[in-house]
Design a protein around this motif. Structure first.
Motif, PDB file in Angstrom:
ATOM      1  N   THR A 152       5.282   7.954  13.477  1.00  0.00           N
ATOM      2  CA  THR A 152       3.900   7.829  13.065  1.00  0.00           C
ATOM      3  C   THR A 152       3.481   6.376  13.179  1.00  0.00           C
ATOM      4  N   VAL A 153       2.185   6.139  12.990  1.00  0.00           N
ATOM      5  CA  VAL A 153       1.629   4.807  13.224  1.00  0.00           C
ATOM      6  C   VAL A 153       1.224   4.177  11.897  1.00  0.00           C
ATOM      7  N   ALA A 154       1.603   2.924  11.687  1.00  0.00           N
ATOM      8  CA  ALA A 154       1.252   2.189  10.469  1.00  0.00           C
ATOM      9  C   ALA A 154      -0.095   1.506  10.675  1.00  0.00           C
ATOM     10  N   TYR A 155      -1.175   2.275  10.586  1.00  0.00           N
ATOM     11  CA  TYR A 155      -2.496   1.721  10.852  1.00  0.00           C
ATOM     12  C   TYR A 155      -2.855   0.628   9.853  1.00  0.00           C
ATOM     13  N   ALA A 156      -2.455   0.788   8.602  1.00  0.00           N
ATOM     14  CA  ALA A 156      -2.783  -0.224   7.593  1.00  0.00           C
ATOM     15  C   ALA A 156      -2.160  -1.566   7.941  1.00  0.00           C
ATOM     16  N   ALA A 157      -0.968  -1.567   8.542  1.00  0.00           N
ATOM     17  CA  ALA A 157      -0.336  -2.818   8.960  1.00  0.00           C
ATOM     18  C   ALA A 157      -1.156  -3.488  10.052  1.00  0.00           C
ATOM     19  N   HIS A 158      -1.749  -2.703  10.948  1.00  0.00           N
ATOM     20  CA  HIS A 158      -2.596  -3.257  11.993  1.00  0.00           C
ATOM     21  C   HIS A 158      -3.824  -3.932  11.386  1.00  0.00           C
ATOM     22  N   VAL A 159      -4.422  -3.286  10.401  1.00  0.00           N
ATOM     23  CA  VAL A 159      -5.622  -3.834   9.763  1.00  0.00           C
ATOM     24  C   VAL A 159      -5.301  -5.149   9.068  1.00  0.00           C
ATOM     25  N   VAL A 160      -4.218  -5.175   8.303  1.00  0.00           N
ATOM     26  CA  VAL A 160      -3.845  -6.395   7.578  1.00  0.00           C
ATOM     27  C   VAL A 160      -3.506  -7.516   8.557  1.00  0.00           C
ATOM     28  N   GLY A 161      -2.712  -7.206   9.601  1.00  0.00           N
ATOM     29  CA  GLY A 161      -2.364  -8.212  10.582  1.00  0.00           C
ATOM     30  C   GLY A 161      -3.582  -8.771  11.294  1.00  0.00           C
ATOM     31  N   PHE A 162      -4.526  -7.905  11.648  1.00  0.00           N
ATOM     32  CA  PHE A 162      -5.748  -8.321  12.345  1.00  0.00           C
ATOM     33  C   PHE A 162      -6.562  -9.283  11.477  1.00  0.00           C
ATOM     34  N   LEU A 163      -6.741  -8.934  10.205  1.00  0.00           N
ATOM     35  CA  LEU A 163      -7.503  -9.784   9.299  1.00  0.00           C
ATOM     36  C   LEU A 163      -6.802 -11.116   9.062  1.00  0.00           C
ATOM     37  N   ALA A 164      -5.469 -11.074   8.962  1.00  0.00           N
ATOM     38  CA  ALA A 164      -4.717 -12.320   8.796  1.00  0.00           C
ATOM     39  C   ALA A 164      -4.890 -13.218  10.012  1.00  0.00           C
ATOM     40  N   GLY A 165      -4.870 -12.642  11.211  1.00  0.00           N
ATOM     41  CA  GLY A 165      -5.061 -13.415  12.424  1.00  0.00           C
ATOM     42  C   GLY A 165      -6.441 -14.046  12.489  1.00  0.00           C
ATOM     43  N   MET A 166      -7.470 -13.302  12.098  1.00  0.00           N
ATOM     44  CA  MET A 166      -8.822 -13.845  12.072  1.00  0.00           C
ATOM     45  C   MET A 166      -8.918 -15.026  11.117  1.00  0.00           C
ATOM     46  N   LEU A 167      -8.341 -14.854   9.934  1.00  0.00           N
ATOM     47  CA  LEU A 167      -8.417 -15.903   8.912  1.00  0.00           C
ATOM     48  C   LEU A 167      -7.699 -17.167   9.357  1.00  0.00           C
ATOM     49  N   LEU A 168      -6.516 -17.022   9.943  1.00  0.00           N
ATOM     50  CA  LEU A 168      -5.736 -18.191  10.350  1.00  0.00           C
ATOM     51  C   LEU A 168      -6.353 -18.897  11.558  1.00  0.00           C
ATOM     52  N   ALA A 169      -7.040 -18.156  12.413  1.00  0.00           N
ATOM     53  CA  ALA A 169      -7.623 -18.751  13.617  1.00  0.00           C
ATOM     54  C   ALA A 169      -8.993 -19.369  13.363  1.00  0.00           C
ATOM     55  N   TRP A 170      -9.609 -19.034  12.270  1.00  0.00           N
ATOM     56  CA  TRP A 170     -10.982 -19.476  12.031  1.00  0.00           C
ATOM     57  C   TRP A 170     -11.153 -21.000  12.062  1.00  0.00           C
ATOM     58  N   LEU A 187       0.814  -1.221   0.000  1.00  0.00           N
ATOM     59  CA  LEU A 187       0.000   0.000   0.000  1.00  0.00           C
ATOM     60  C   LEU A 187       0.843   1.265   0.000  1.00  0.00           C
ATOM     61  N   ASN A 188       2.142   1.143   0.305  1.00  0.00           N
ATOM     62  CA  ASN A 188       3.055   2.293   0.359  1.00  0.00           C
ATOM     63  C   ASN A 188       4.360   1.911  -0.333  1.00  0.00           C
ATOM     64  N   ALA A 189       4.247   1.523  -1.606  1.00  0.00           N
ATOM     65  CA  ALA A 189       5.364   0.889  -2.317  1.00  0.00           C
ATOM     66  C   ALA A 189       6.576   1.791  -2.473  1.00  0.00           C
ATOM     67  N   ASP A 190       6.391   3.088  -2.483  1.00  0.00           N
ATOM     68  CA  ASP A 190       7.506   4.006  -2.715  1.00  0.00           C
ATOM     69  C   ASP A 190       8.050   4.612  -1.425  1.00  0.00           C
ATOM     70  N   SER A 191       7.522   4.212  -0.292  1.00  0.00           N
ATOM     71  CA  SER A 191       7.971   4.780   0.976  1.00  0.00           C
ATOM     72  C   SER A 191       9.357   4.252   1.351  1.00  0.00           C
ATOM     73  N   THR A 192      10.218   5.151   1.783  1.00  0.00           N
ATOM     74  CA  THR A 192      11.555   4.768   2.248  1.00  0.00           C
ATOM     75  C   THR A 192      11.696   4.951   3.761  1.00  0.00           C
ATOM     76  N   ASP A 193      10.595   5.219   4.436  1.00  0.00           N
ATOM     77  CA  ASP A 193      10.624   5.343   5.896  1.00  0.00           C
ATOM     78  C   ASP A 193      10.655   3.957   6.525  1.00  0.00           C
ATOM     79  N   PRO A 194      11.467   3.739   7.555  1.00  0.00           N
ATOM     80  CA  PRO A 194      11.533   2.416   8.181  1.00  0.00           C
ATOM     81  C   PRO A 194      10.245   2.060   8.911  1.00  0.00           C
ATOM     82  N   LEU A 195       9.847   0.830   8.780  1.00  0.00           N
ATOM     83  CA  LEU A 195       8.658   0.311   9.445  1.00  0.00           C
ATOM     84  C   LEU A 195       9.114  -0.600  10.571  1.00  0.00           C
TER      85      LEU A 195
END
Length: 273
Positions: A228-246, A156-164
């Motif tokens: 700053t906060v990587a909110y999109a990473a939280h959303v993706v991680g949360f959805l991945a956790g739901m899917l794997l735990a289902w 979602l942030n392909a050109d960003s050079t800021d460390p995550l």
């Protein structure tokens, strides 16, 4: 924003992996240059050293997407140029694997508040997820969610050079799994309302509210970096956790729920006429 402090959901075995992850995150933070106060010298020298450290070990979205390192990176040294003192840049003198940097970035944090907030959520919700999955499967689950969050944010942030950096993407996966496995578990939270008001709320409300906030923030404020906060990473991680735990949901025993409790207080009985 509510602050969870404890859940009413006992475990059958000691969550060794959760404890080890917390210990590893704290230990890495204390040994990071400057972040934990482990580096002396001037403020500029600490900043330059920290920038070099982050560029080497943090996940950088542009590197993950394009799988190549930049030509110039901070060297960790201070130099004086036409515009005054600053951090020196030069060709990287290390061989960095962008894919491996997603793993190392999970143990890096930008400050005490960042670290302690993440560890609080991991401690409260990670033990029950580990108890349900088992130690080895839980660790693999944690890493997979961290990778999903890191690469999802990078796409979602392909050109960003800021460390995550930070464990929050992997921990968001733990929260998603907890929501799937224990939606009715009671969680004690502090709600800021003039003072911090203690309430006992169902997990689906606490974690659902947390996810909605992350999703709203990510829609217009997705960002990365130590400040700053990587909110999109939280959303993706949360959805991945739901899917794997289902797949584990059908065999998960329900948590104990004290009868007659409504939002942490014993509800009055209703009598029919």
């Amino acid at each position: 924003m509510v602050i969870p402090v404890h859940d009413v959901n006992p475990v059958r075995r000691t969550p060794w992996v959760t404890y080890a992850l917390i210990a590893a995150n704290v230990l890495v933070f204390l040994t990071m240059p400057g972040a934990g106060g482990a580096l002396g010298g001037s403020e500029l020298a600490r900043l330059c050293h920290l920038q070099a450290f982050m560029d080497q070990y943090a996940a950088v979205p542009a590197e993950l997407v394009h799988h190549r390192l930049p030509r110039l990176v901070p060297t960790g040294e201070v130099g004086v140029g036409a515009h005054g003192a600053g951090c020196v840049v030069g060709p990287p003198d290390y061989d960095k694997s962008p894919a491996l940097s997603v793993f190392t970035a999970m143990f890096l944090h930008g400050g005490w508040l960042h670290l302690l907030g993440n560890m609080l959520f991991l401690l409260i919700f990670g033990n029950n997820v580990e108890d349900r999955m088992g130690h080895v499967r839980y660790f693999l689950f944690y890493v997979v969610c961290g990778y999903a969050a890191g690469y999802g944010f990078a796409l979602l942030n392909a050109d960003s050079t800021d460390p995550l950096i930070g464990a929050s993407g992997a921990i968001a996966g733990v929260l998603g799994a907890y929501l799937v496995l224990f939606p009715k578990a009671r969680v004690w939270v502090l709600v800021p309302f003039l003072v911090f008001l203690p309430l006992r709320l169902p997990a689906w409300l606490v974690l659902g509210f947390w996810f909605v906030l992350q999703a709203l923030d990510s829609s217009g404020h997705a960002a990365s970096g130590t400040g700053t906060v990587a909110y999109a990473a939280h959303v993706v991680g949360f959805l991945a956790g739901m899917l794997l735990a289902w797949p584990l949901k059908p065999g998960t025993p329900p948590p104990p729920e004290p009868p007659g409790l409504l939002f942490g207080r014993r509800a009055r009985p209703h009598y029919g006429w």
